[in-house]
Design a protein around this motif. Sequence first.
Motif, mmCIF file in Angstrom:
data_model
loop_
_atom_site.group_PDB
_atom_site.id
_atom_site.type_symbol
_atom_site.label_atom_id
_atom_site.label_comp_id
_atom_site.label_asym_id
_atom_site.label_seq_id
_atom_site.Cartn_x
_atom_site.Cartn_y
_atom_site.Cartn_z
ATOM 1 N N THR A 134 30.207 15.103 -34.470
ATOM 2 C CA THR A 134 30.003 14.108 -33.419
ATOM 3 C C THR A 134 31.360 13.576 -32.951
ATOM 4 N N THR A 177 27.463 15.439 -29.727
ATOM 5 C CA THR A 177 27.494 16.182 -30.976
ATOM 6 C C THR A 177 27.530 17.679 -30.697
ATOM 7 N N ARG A 210 28.052 17.469 -41.796
ATOM 8 C CA ARG A 210 28.297 16.599 -40.652
ATOM 9 C C ARG A 210 29.691 15.990 -40.721
#
Length: 401
Positions: A134, A177, A210
């Motif tokens: 992101t 993202t 992530r």
Amino acid sequence: MLRRAWVVLVSVVLVLTGAVASAAHEGETLTLITGVAVDEQGRGIPGIVVGAERGADGAGVHVEAERDGTFTIPFPGKVESDYRLRFSDRRTGNAPSYATTVRTRTFAPGEVPDLGTIRVAPAYGWGRSTIRVTVRGPLRGDLSPTFLHLKDSRGRVVAAEGLWVERSWEREESSRTAVFRNVAAGRYRAMLPKTGQSVVVRVAAGETARARIRMKAPERHGDLEVRVTPFPRKGGEGFVDVIDRHGRLVETDIDGVFRDLPTGRYTVRTSIGERTYEKSVVVRHRRTTSVTLYNRRAGGTLAGKVTGVRHGAVAKIVLKGVGGTKARYERWTDDGRYVFRGIRPGRYRVVVQDVSGVGEPQITIGALPDAYYGGSTYQKSRIVRVKEGRTTRLGAVTLRR
């Protein structure tokens, strides 16, 4: 989409299973190819999908292996033929998640093809993991994306994705993202060429990792405005790309207007049909640099072909300038043929990459390692010369496993 493809594949397997039973009941002859698929440690791979093609008539069958990796592939009739086998993971449909292919010898009619143990290697750059990064900051609108690059532990860019932002005003704070799918487990670095920022991401096999990047405006920056003239009415892509001195795509814009670029030297490029036009520019602090790309027939032409591209994929051809030739060109091919027009005269090396797909707008390198024109490595590859107004034709470059 993948789920639907797998349902069809399962149906085919069930039909084939029924066909075996029916054939045995009715006395129909079958050729049964048997074997066991194991990983690099010698362990059976449960549920691996084995696809086989019969050389005699091109007939193809897909089956799913047992829990211990054993498989049996039924072909109707007993004919003299060889066979070609490919391996994939059912979780990726029929994607080439394994680089290994097997081409058997020719079996006589009535002979039982037992292939024994087959050690199956994973495809380079292909896996079952996902990386989500992101980026938050002054991202621009949907027609002016900033690009995020993903580099593997060897420093090779394996994917690049544009941060397309819908309904955002220029310089507005926004978030996007980037999702990189089908990557192999390992250590990666996601980086923004525009700002030089990066973050290290580690992902395990079959997992999702992530990471976040807070995009910062560069301390020294300037604006760039690129005009294409005459602008094409037909056959023009419209977008202008900005490439940094390392050959990385920084931004693209349909109007050719770029704000807050870090100071330094760049290449601006646009494609009109099969022709590419580019210029070198320097962005200076707090200044607006203007440049014009003239749409005219100039430069040289380079043509060639690529063999060994797997079905359903494309190949990416990269021309990298050598020595005093400060230029780089890229083109895609799905049929093996390629033509570069409007190339800056000079000396180049030719690199071919196997690419699993060109999505929206994800690019992921596929199962085969890079190939080079006239050599086994980049440094050993042949240097080709492009001349003004001339066409240079090259021999084939073959992608090999």
